[in-house]
Design a protein around this motif. Structure first.
Motif, PDB file in Angstrom:
ATOM      1  N   PRO A 163      11.027  10.181  -0.699  1.00  0.00           N
ATOM      2  CA  PRO A 163      12.314  10.136  -1.426  1.00  0.00           C
ATOM      3  C   PRO A 163      12.819   8.635  -0.937  1.00  0.00           C
ATOM      4  O   PRO A 163      12.751   8.214  -0.023  1.00  0.00           O
ATOM      5  CB  PRO A 163      12.878  11.166  -0.380  1.00  0.00           C
ATOM      6  CG  PRO A 163      12.051  11.962   0.208  1.00  0.00           C
ATOM      7  CD  PRO A 163      10.996  11.357   0.346  1.00  0.00           C
ATOM      8  N   GLY A 164      13.600   8.166  -1.978  1.00  0.00           N
ATOM      9  CA  GLY A 164      13.998   6.815  -1.830  1.00  0.00           C
ATOM     10  C   GLY A 164      13.185   5.878  -2.402  1.00  0.00           C
ATOM     11  O   GLY A 164      13.453   4.548  -1.869  1.00  0.00           O
ATOM     12  N   ARG A 165      11.863   6.028  -2.419  1.00  0.00           N
ATOM     13  CA  ARG A 165      10.957   4.850  -2.653  1.00  0.00           C
ATOM     14  C   ARG A 165      11.375   3.885  -3.873  1.00  0.00           C
ATOM     15  O   ARG A 165      11.197   2.834  -3.834  1.00  0.00           O
ATOM     16  CB  ARG A 165       9.356   5.926  -3.225  1.00  0.00           C
ATOM     17  CG  ARG A 165       8.580   4.768  -3.650  1.00  0.00           C
ATOM     18  CD  ARG A 165       7.115   5.579  -4.070  1.00  0.00           C
ATOM     19  NE  ARG A 165       6.255   4.798  -4.616  1.00  0.00           N
ATOM     20  CZ  ARG A 165       6.036   4.702  -5.976  1.00  0.00           C
ATOM     21  NH1 ARG A 165       6.918   5.457  -6.638  1.00  0.00           N
ATOM     22  NH2 ARG A 165       5.145   4.015  -6.533  1.00  0.00           N
ATOM     23  N   THR A 166      11.632   4.439  -4.877  1.00  0.00           N
ATOM     24  CA  THR A 166      12.204   3.618  -6.056  1.00  0.00           C
ATOM     25  C   THR A 166      13.318   2.693  -5.648  1.00  0.00           C
ATOM     26  O   THR A 166      13.362   1.583  -5.864  1.00  0.00           O
ATOM     27  CB  THR A 166      12.487   4.697  -7.222  1.00  0.00           C
ATOM     28  OG1 THR A 166      11.201   5.053  -7.771  1.00  0.00           O
ATOM     29  CG2 THR A 166      12.842   3.495  -8.397  1.00  0.00           C
ATOM     30  N   PHE A 214       0.870  -1.393   0.057  1.00  0.00           N
ATOM     31  CA  PHE A 214      -0.112  -0.083   0.099  1.00  0.00           C
ATOM     32  C   PHE A 214       0.860   1.258  -0.044  1.00  0.00           C
ATOM     33  O   PHE A 214       0.592   2.246  -0.692  1.00  0.00           O
ATOM     34  CB  PHE A 214      -0.996  -0.003   1.190  1.00  0.00           C
ATOM     35  CG  PHE A 214      -1.602   1.252   1.336  1.00  0.00           C
ATOM     36  CD1 PHE A 214      -2.582   1.778   0.293  1.00  0.00           C
ATOM     37  CD2 PHE A 214      -1.374   1.951   2.691  1.00  0.00           C
ATOM     38  CE1 PHE A 214      -3.364   3.038   0.786  1.00  0.00           C
ATOM     39  CE2 PHE A 214      -2.433   3.073   2.583  1.00  0.00           C
ATOM     40  CZ  PHE A 214      -3.018   3.526   1.864  1.00  0.00           C
ATOM     41  N   VAL A 215       1.689   1.108   1.054  1.00  0.00           N
ATOM     42  CA  VAL A 215       2.746   2.548   0.733  1.00  0.00           C
ATOM     43  C   VAL A 215       3.468   2.646  -0.465  1.00  0.00           C
ATOM     44  O   VAL A 215       3.647   3.737  -1.007  1.00  0.00           O
ATOM     45  CB  VAL A 215       3.749   2.110   2.138  1.00  0.00           C
ATOM     46  CG1 VAL A 215       4.943   3.183   2.118  1.00  0.00           C
ATOM     47  CG2 VAL A 215       3.203   2.336   3.478  1.00  0.00           C
ATOM     48  N   PHE A 216       4.219   1.489  -1.150  1.00  0.00           N
ATOM     49  CA  PHE A 216       4.840   1.606  -2.322  1.00  0.00           C
ATOM     50  C   PHE A 216       3.720   2.184  -3.509  1.00  0.00           C
ATOM     51  O   PHE A 216       4.254   2.532  -4.349  1.00  0.00           O
ATOM     52  CB  PHE A 216       5.478   0.174  -2.788  1.00  0.00           C
ATOM     53  CG  PHE A 216       6.857   0.433  -1.953  1.00  0.00           C
ATOM     54  CD1 PHE A 216       7.720   1.033  -2.149  1.00  0.00           C
ATOM     55  CD2 PHE A 216       6.895  -0.625  -0.982  1.00  0.00           C
ATOM     56  CE1 PHE A 216       9.218   0.855  -1.352  1.00  0.00           C
ATOM     57  CE2 PHE A 216       8.237  -1.124  -0.106  1.00  0.00           C
ATOM     58  CZ  PHE A 216       9.180  -0.116  -0.405  1.00  0.00           C
ATOM     59  N   ALA A 217       2.654   1.762  -3.212  1.00  0.00           N
ATOM     60  CA  ALA A 217       1.778   1.884  -4.499  1.00  0.00           C
ATOM     61  C   ALA A 217       1.214   3.232  -4.334  1.00  0.00           C
ATOM     62  O   ALA A 217       0.701   3.765  -5.618  1.00  0.00           O
ATOM     63  CB  ALA A 217       0.722   0.908  -4.389  1.00  0.00           C
ATOM     64  N   ARG A 218       0.743   3.780  -3.387  1.00  0.00           N
ATOM     65  CA  ARG A 218      -0.026   4.845  -3.184  1.00  0.00           C
ATOM     66  C   ARG A 218       0.689   6.135  -2.434  1.00  0.00           C
ATOM     67  O   ARG A 218       0.028   7.262  -2.614  1.00  0.00           O
ATOM     68  CB  ARG A 218      -1.430   4.702  -2.481  1.00  0.00           C
ATOM     69  CG  ARG A 218      -2.023   3.727  -2.937  1.00  0.00           C
ATOM     70  CD  ARG A 218      -2.768   4.127  -4.738  1.00  0.00           C
ATOM     71  NE  ARG A 218      -3.189   3.203  -5.155  1.00  0.00           N
ATOM     72  CZ  ARG A 218      -3.772   3.587  -6.541  1.00  0.00           C
ATOM     73  NH1 ARG A 218      -3.546   4.757  -7.021  1.00  0.00           N
ATOM     74  NH2 ARG A 218      -4.574   2.498  -7.107  1.00  0.00           N
ATOM     75  N   PHE A 219       1.745   6.070  -1.985  1.00  0.00           N
ATOM     76  CA  PHE A 219       2.675   7.155  -1.512  1.00  0.00           C
ATOM     77  C   PHE A 219       3.827   7.506  -2.375  1.00  0.00           C
ATOM     78  O   PHE A 219       4.569   6.641  -2.863  1.00  0.00           O
ATOM     79  CB  PHE A 219       2.926   6.848  -0.094  1.00  0.00           C
ATOM     80  CG  PHE A 219       1.692   6.762   0.957  1.00  0.00           C
ATOM     81  CD1 PHE A 219       1.254   7.945   1.611  1.00  0.00           C
ATOM     82  CD2 PHE A 219       0.999   5.599   1.011  1.00  0.00           C
ATOM     83  CE1 PHE A 219       0.219   7.841   2.391  1.00  0.00           C
ATOM     84  CE2 PHE A 219      -0.291   5.655   1.667  1.00  0.00           C
ATOM     85  CZ  PHE A 219      -0.561   6.773   2.627  1.00  0.00           C
ATOM     86  N   ARG A 220       4.177   8.947  -2.237  1.00  0.00           N
ATOM     87  CA  ARG A 220       5.420   9.061  -2.897  1.00  0.00           C
ATOM     88  C   ARG A 220       6.601   9.737  -1.839  1.00  0.00           C
ATOM     89  O   ARG A 220       6.154  10.671  -1.142  1.00  0.00           O
ATOM     90  CB  ARG A 220       5.293  10.165  -3.862  1.00  0.00           C
ATOM     91  CG  ARG A 220       4.248   9.839  -5.302  1.00  0.00           C
ATOM     92  CD  ARG A 220       4.799   8.771  -6.023  1.00  0.00           C
ATOM     93  NE  ARG A 220       3.896   8.359  -6.992  1.00  0.00           N
ATOM     94  CZ  ARG A 220       3.203   7.483  -6.839  1.00  0.00           C
ATOM     95  NH1 ARG A 220       3.342   6.529  -5.753  1.00  0.00           N
ATOM     96  NH2 ARG A 220       2.343   7.180  -8.011  1.00  0.00           N
ATOM     97  N   LEU A 228      15.666  -2.353  -4.083  1.00  0.00           N
ATOM     98  CA  LEU A 228      16.444  -3.420  -3.260  1.00  0.00           C
ATOM     99  C   LEU A 228      15.562  -4.501  -2.648  1.00  0.00           C
ATOM    100  O   LEU A 228      16.175  -5.609  -2.639  1.00  0.00           O
ATOM    101  CB  LEU A 228      16.817  -2.425  -1.993  1.00  0.00           C
ATOM    102  CG  LEU A 228      17.936  -1.366  -2.310  1.00  0.00           C
ATOM    103  CD1 LEU A 228      18.507  -0.789  -1.002  1.00  0.00           C
ATOM    104  CD2 LEU A 228      19.030  -2.241  -2.975  1.00  0.00           C
ATOM    105  N   ILE A 229      14.222  -4.386  -2.564  1.00  0.00           N
ATOM    106  CA  ILE A 229      13.404  -5.368  -2.130  1.00  0.00           C
ATOM    107  C   ILE A 229      13.389  -6.511  -3.016  1.00  0.00           C
ATOM    108  O   ILE A 229      13.249  -7.591  -3.040  1.00  0.00           O
ATOM    109  CB  ILE A 229      11.923  -4.867  -1.553  1.00  0.00           C
ATOM    110  CG1 ILE A 229      12.150  -4.053  -0.271  1.00  0.00           C
ATOM    111  CG2 ILE A 229      10.987  -5.940  -1.279  1.00  0.00           C
ATOM    112  CD1 ILE A 229      10.910  -3.314   0.141  1.00  0.00           C
ATOM    113  N   ALA A 230      13.134  -5.952  -4.259  1.00  0.00           N
ATOM    114  CA  ALA A 230      12.678  -6.696  -5.463  1.00  0.00           C
ATOM    115  C   ALA A 230      14.094  -7.392  -5.770  1.00  0.00           C
ATOM    116  O   ALA A 230      14.248  -8.721  -6.265  1.00  0.00           O
ATOM    117  CB  ALA A 230      12.393  -5.852  -6.768  1.00  0.00           C
ATOM    118  N   ALA A 231      15.329  -7.063  -5.454  1.00  0.00           N
ATOM    119  CA  ALA A 231      16.617  -7.688  -5.930  1.00  0.00           C
ATOM    120  C   ALA A 231      16.822  -8.726  -4.970  1.00  0.00           C
ATOM    121  O   ALA A 231      17.290  -9.749  -5.409  1.00  0.00           O
ATOM    122  CB  ALA A 231      17.525  -6.636  -5.545  1.00  0.00           C
TER     123      ALA A 231
END
Length: 290
Positions: free
Chosen positions: A114-117, A106-112, A122-125
Protein backbone atom coordinates in the motif's frame (compact mmCIF):
# COMPACT_ATOMS: atom_id res chain seq x y z
CA UNK A 1 37.55 -20.30 -70.83
CA UNK A 2 34.61 -18.58 -69.16
CA UNK A 3 34.14 -15.03 -67.99
CA UNK A 4 32.97 -14.36 -64.42
CA UNK A 5 29.53 -12.81 -64.23
CA UNK A 6 29.49 -9.25 -63.03
CA UNK A 7 26.56 -7.35 -61.57
CA UNK A 8 25.23 -4.75 -63.96
CA UNK A 9 25.75 -1.20 -62.90
CA UNK A 10 23.55 1.72 -63.79
CA UNK A 11 24.27 5.44 -63.64
CA UNK A 12 21.62 5.86 -60.94
CA UNK A 13 23.23 3.11 -58.83
CA UNK A 14 26.66 4.69 -59.17
CA UNK A 15 25.24 8.04 -58.09
CA UNK A 16 23.72 6.44 -54.98
CA UNK A 17 27.06 4.84 -54.05
CA UNK A 18 28.93 8.12 -54.60
CA UNK A 19 26.33 10.05 -52.61
CA UNK A 20 26.53 7.54 -49.74
CA UNK A 21 30.34 7.70 -49.74
CA UNK A 22 30.29 11.49 -49.61
CA UNK A 23 27.79 11.41 -46.74
CA UNK A 24 29.99 9.01 -44.74
CA UNK A 25 33.04 11.15 -45.44
CA UNK A 26 31.18 14.20 -44.17
CA UNK A 27 30.16 12.35 -41.01
CA UNK A 28 33.76 11.22 -40.38
CA UNK A 29 35.08 14.75 -40.87
CA UNK A 30 32.44 16.19 -38.53
CA UNK A 31 33.18 13.63 -35.81
CA UNK A 32 36.92 14.23 -36.17
CA UNK A 33 36.44 17.99 -35.80
CA UNK A 34 34.24 17.50 -32.71
CA UNK A 35 36.82 15.14 -31.16
CA UNK A 36 39.63 17.62 -31.80
CA UNK A 37 37.59 20.46 -30.29
CA UNK A 38 36.90 18.33 -27.21
CA UNK A 39 40.55 17.36 -26.80
CA UNK A 40 41.93 20.85 -27.51
CA UNK A 41 41.66 22.10 -23.87
CA UNK A 42 43.52 19.03 -22.57
CA UNK A 43 46.21 19.41 -25.21
CA UNK A 44 46.60 23.06 -24.27
CA UNK A 45 46.84 22.13 -20.57
CA UNK A 46 49.51 19.54 -21.31
CA UNK A 47 51.57 21.94 -23.44
CA UNK A 48 51.32 24.73 -20.89
CA UNK A 49 52.07 22.42 -17.95
CA UNK A 50 55.53 21.77 -19.42
CA UNK A 51 56.51 25.44 -19.68
CA UNK A 52 58.08 28.08 -17.51
CA UNK A 53 56.52 31.52 -17.28
CA UNK A 54 59.05 32.84 -19.80
CA UNK A 55 58.22 30.09 -22.30
CA UNK A 56 54.51 30.67 -21.68
CA UNK A 57 54.84 34.38 -22.54
CA UNK A 58 57.03 33.78 -25.58
CA UNK A 59 55.04 30.93 -27.17
CA UNK A 60 51.47 30.83 -25.94
CA UNK A 61 50.16 28.04 -28.18
CA UNK A 62 53.23 26.18 -29.42
CA UNK A 63 55.37 23.60 -27.65
CA UNK A 64 58.48 25.11 -26.15
CA UNK A 65 61.71 23.26 -25.34
CA UNK A 66 63.12 22.21 -22.98
CA UNK A 67 60.10 20.49 -21.41
CA UNK A 68 59.79 21.04 -17.67
CA UNK A 69 58.38 17.80 -16.28
CA UNK A 70 59.23 18.93 -12.76
CA UNK A 71 56.10 21.09 -12.87
CA UNK A 72 54.05 17.94 -12.30
CA UNK A 73 56.03 17.13 -9.16
CA UNK A 74 55.44 20.62 -7.82
CA UNK A 75 51.73 20.41 -8.63
CA UNK A 76 51.37 16.92 -7.13
CA UNK A 77 52.68 18.03 -3.74
CA UNK A 78 49.98 20.69 -3.50
CA UNK A 79 47.08 18.88 -5.21
CA UNK A 80 47.54 15.45 -3.58
CA UNK A 81 45.64 16.29 -0.31
CA UNK A 82 42.67 17.57 -2.32
CA UNK A 83 42.64 14.41 -4.44
CA UNK A 84 42.65 12.22 -1.32
CA UNK A 85 39.72 14.16 0.14
CA UNK A 86 37.75 13.97 -3.12
CA UNK A 87 38.41 10.25 -3.51
CA UNK A 88 37.31 9.59 0.07
CA UNK A 89 34.08 11.54 -0.35
CA UNK A 90 33.41 10.00 -3.77
CA UNK A 91 34.00 6.37 -2.71
CA UNK A 92 32.00 6.56 0.52
CA UNK A 93 29.17 8.49 -1.18
CA UNK A 94 29.06 6.05 -4.10
CA UNK A 95 28.90 3.02 -1.78
CA UNK A 96 26.11 4.63 0.26
CA UNK A 97 24.10 5.71 -2.80
CA UNK A 98 24.42 2.33 -4.50
CA UNK A 99 23.42 0.43 -1.33
CA UNK A 100 20.37 2.62 -0.65
CA UNK A 101 19.17 3.01 -4.23
CA UNK A 102 19.68 -0.65 -5.19
CA UNK A 103 17.61 -1.86 -2.23
CA UNK A 104 14.95 0.79 -2.85
CA UNK A 105 14.85 0.05 -6.57
CA UNK A 106 14.44 -3.68 -5.89
CA UNK A 107 11.57 -3.06 -3.47
CA UNK A 108 9.75 -0.67 -5.81
CA UNK A 109 10.25 -2.90 -8.83
CA UNK A 110 9.35 -6.32 -7.40
CA UNK A 111 7.10 -5.80 -4.37
CA UNK A 112 3.50 -4.61 -4.10
CA UNK A 113 2.46 -2.77 -0.94
CA UNK A 114 0.00 0.00 0.00
CA UNK A 115 1.24 3.46 -0.93
CA UNK A 116 3.92 2.12 -3.27
CA UNK A 117 2.96 4.38 -6.19
CA UNK A 118 2.54 7.46 -3.99
CA UNK A 119 5.88 6.94 -2.26
CA UNK A 120 7.71 6.49 -5.57
CA UNK A 121 5.98 9.57 -6.99
CA UNK A 122 7.19 11.63 -4.02
CA UNK A 123 10.73 10.38 -4.56
CA UNK A 124 10.56 11.19 -8.28
CA UNK A 125 9.14 14.64 -7.46
CA UNK A 126 12.34 15.46 -5.59
CA UNK A 127 14.06 15.54 -8.98
CA UNK A 128 12.13 18.72 -9.75
CA UNK A 129 13.38 20.54 -6.62
CA UNK A 130 16.45 22.65 -7.49
CA UNK A 131 19.39 22.01 -5.19
CA UNK A 132 19.79 25.73 -4.50
CA UNK A 133 16.33 25.75 -2.87
CA UNK A 134 17.48 23.36 -0.14
CA UNK A 135 20.89 24.94 0.35
CA UNK A 136 20.07 27.18 3.35
CA UNK A 137 17.90 24.60 5.22
CA UNK A 138 20.57 21.96 4.64
CA UNK A 139 23.32 24.27 5.88
CA UNK A 140 21.35 25.12 9.03
CA UNK A 141 20.68 21.43 9.64
CA UNK A 142 24.37 20.57 9.33
CA UNK A 143 25.26 23.46 11.64
CA UNK A 144 22.76 22.33 14.29
CA UNK A 145 24.16 18.79 14.10
CA UNK A 146 27.67 20.28 14.49
CA UNK A 147 28.85 18.62 11.28
CA UNK A 148 30.35 21.68 9.64
CA UNK A 149 34.02 21.34 8.72
CA UNK A 150 33.87 17.54 8.91
CA UNK A 151 33.96 14.80 6.29
CA UNK A 152 30.35 13.91 7.12
CA UNK A 153 29.07 17.27 5.90
CA UNK A 154 30.45 16.44 2.45
CA UNK A 155 29.25 12.82 2.35
CA UNK A 156 25.74 12.79 3.84
CA UNK A 157 24.20 15.38 1.46
CA UNK A 158 25.75 13.52 -1.48
CA UNK A 159 24.10 10.26 -0.37
CA UNK A 160 20.74 11.92 0.29
CA UNK A 161 20.70 13.72 -3.04
CA UNK A 162 22.22 10.96 -5.16
CA UNK A 163 19.89 8.26 -3.83
CA UNK A 164 16.95 9.97 -5.55
CA UNK A 165 18.31 9.58 -9.08
CA UNK A 166 19.87 6.25 -8.14
CA UNK A 167 16.51 4.83 -7.00
CA UNK A 168 14.83 5.88 -10.24
CA UNK A 169 17.57 4.34 -12.37
CA UNK A 170 17.71 1.14 -10.31
CA UNK A 171 13.95 0.63 -10.34
CA UNK A 172 13.71 1.13 -14.11
CA UNK A 173 16.60 -1.26 -14.71
CA UNK A 174 15.37 -4.00 -12.35
CA UNK A 175 11.92 -3.85 -13.92
CA UNK A 176 13.60 -4.73 -17.21
CA UNK A 177 14.96 -8.02 -15.84
CA UNK A 178 12.68 -10.82 -17.14
CA UNK A 179 10.10 -11.91 -14.61
CA UNK A 180 10.68 -15.54 -15.60
CA UNK A 181 14.09 -15.45 -13.90
CA UNK A 182 12.51 -14.46 -10.57
CA UNK A 183 9.69 -17.01 -10.95
CA UNK A 184 12.15 -19.82 -11.62
CA UNK A 185 14.18 -18.87 -8.56
CA UNK A 186 11.08 -18.66 -6.36
CA UNK A 187 10.00 -22.12 -7.54
CA UNK A 188 13.34 -23.36 -6.21
CA UNK A 189 12.54 -21.81 -2.83
CA UNK A 190 14.48 -18.53 -3.09
CA UNK A 191 13.28 -15.79 -0.79
CA UNK A 192 13.63 -11.98 -1.20
CA UNK A 193 17.15 -11.95 0.25
CA UNK A 194 18.32 -14.71 -2.09
CA UNK A 195 16.63 -13.03 -5.06
CA UNK A 196 18.44 -9.81 -4.30
CA UNK A 197 21.83 -11.43 -3.69
CA UNK A 198 21.81 -14.00 -6.51
CA UNK A 199 19.82 -12.27 -9.27
CA UNK A 200 19.42 -8.53 -8.81
CA UNK A 201 22.94 -7.73 -7.63
CA UNK A 202 24.88 -9.67 -10.32
CA UNK A 203 22.64 -8.45 -13.15
CA UNK A 204 22.71 -4.80 -12.02
CA UNK A 205 26.39 -4.11 -12.65
CA UNK A 206 25.67 -1.86 -15.67
CA UNK A 207 23.33 0.46 -13.77
CA UNK A 208 25.64 0.31 -10.73
CA UNK A 209 28.44 1.52 -13.01
CA UNK A 210 26.19 4.32 -14.24
CA UNK A 211 25.36 5.47 -10.71
CA UNK A 212 29.02 5.18 -9.73
CA UNK A 213 30.17 7.43 -12.56
CA UNK A 214 27.39 9.97 -11.99
CA UNK A 215 28.19 10.10 -8.26
CA UNK A 216 31.94 10.52 -8.68
CA UNK A 217 31.46 13.14 -11.38
CA UNK A 218 29.07 15.03 -9.10
CA UNK A 219 31.54 14.93 -6.20
CA UNK A 220 34.42 15.99 -8.44
CA UNK A 221 32.50 18.96 -9.86
CA UNK A 222 30.76 20.06 -6.65
CA UNK A 223 32.15 23.46 -5.74
CA UNK A 224 29.75 25.65 -3.79
CA UNK A 225 28.80 23.21 -0.99
CA UNK A 226 32.41 22.31 0.00
CA UNK A 227 33.36 25.98 -0.23
CA UNK A 228 30.48 26.89 2.11
CA UNK A 229 30.86 24.15 4.72
CA UNK A 230 34.59 23.36 4.91
CA UNK A 231 37.45 25.62 5.97
CA UNK A 232 40.00 22.95 6.93
CA UNK A 233 42.48 22.69 4.05
CA UNK A 234 42.87 18.91 4.52
CA UNK A 235 39.13 18.44 3.96
CA UNK A 236 38.83 20.55 0.82
CA UNK A 237 37.84 18.63 -2.28
CA UNK A 238 39.70 19.06 -5.55
CA UNK A 239 37.32 21.60 -7.08
CA UNK A 240 37.74 23.98 -4.12
CA UNK A 241 41.38 23.07 -3.58
CA UNK A 242 42.26 24.07 -7.15
CA UNK A 243 40.86 27.53 -6.42
CA UNK A 244 43.30 27.95 -3.53
CA UNK A 245 46.05 26.30 -5.54
CA UNK A 246 45.48 28.85 -8.29
CA UNK A 247 45.78 31.62 -5.71
CA UNK A 248 49.07 30.19 -4.48
CA UNK A 249 50.50 29.50 -7.96
CA UNK A 250 48.66 32.13 -9.96
CA UNK A 251 51.90 33.56 -11.34
CA UNK A 252 53.44 30.14 -12.07
CA UNK A 253 51.45 28.83 -15.01
CA UNK A 254 53.30 25.53 -15.48
CA UNK A 255 52.51 23.97 -12.07
CA UNK A 256 49.04 25.53 -12.13
CA UNK A 257 48.06 23.81 -15.40
CA UNK A 258 49.83 20.63 -14.29
CA UNK A 259 47.56 20.64 -11.24
CA UNK A 260 44.48 21.03 -13.43
CA UNK A 261 45.63 18.10 -15.57
CA UNK A 262 46.33 15.86 -12.57
CA UNK A 263 42.91 16.69 -11.11
CA UNK A 264 41.15 15.62 -14.31
CA UNK A 265 42.94 12.26 -14.68
CA UNK A 266 40.88 10.23 -12.14
CA UNK A 267 37.63 10.90 -14.00
CA UNK A 268 39.26 10.04 -17.32
CA UNK A 269 40.67 6.77 -15.97
CA UNK A 270 37.38 5.86 -14.27
CA UNK A 271 35.31 6.42 -17.39
CA UNK A 272 37.78 4.40 -19.45
CA UNK A 273 37.24 1.34 -17.25
CA UNK A 274 33.50 1.78 -16.61
CA UNK A 275 32.33 3.17 -19.97
CA UNK A 276 30.95 -0.23 -21.08
CA UNK A 277 28.83 -0.55 -17.94
CA UNK A 278 27.82 3.10 -18.14
CA UNK A 279 26.50 2.79 -21.70
CA UNK A 280 24.75 -0.50 -20.92
CA UNK A 281 23.12 1.04 -17.85
CA UNK A 282 21.89 4.07 -19.80
CA UNK A 283 20.51 1.82 -22.57
CA UNK A 284 18.90 -0.50 -20.03
CA UNK A 285 20.65 -3.64 -21.24
CA UNK A 286 21.90 -6.65 -19.35
CA UNK A 287 25.59 -7.56 -19.21
CA UNK A 288 26.65 -9.28 -22.43
CA UNK A 289 23.59 -8.08 -24.37
CA UNK A 290 25.54 -5.33 -26.20
Amino acid sequence: MTLAATAPTTPSGERIVIRRGRRQTGVHISLTVLALLGLAPYLFMLITALKTNQQYNQSFWAISFPLHWENFGTAWVQVQPYLVASLTVAVVSAVGIIAVSLLAGFVFARFRFPGRTLLYTLIAALMMVPSIASLIPLFLMMRDFQLLNTMAVLILPQIAGGAVLGTILMRSYIEGIPQSIFEAAMLDGAGPTRLFRSIVLPLSFPVIGTVLLVTIQGVWNDFFWPLLTVTDNSLRTVSVGLLFFQGQSGTDFGPMFAGYLIASLPLLILFTFFSRYFLAGVQGGLPGSH
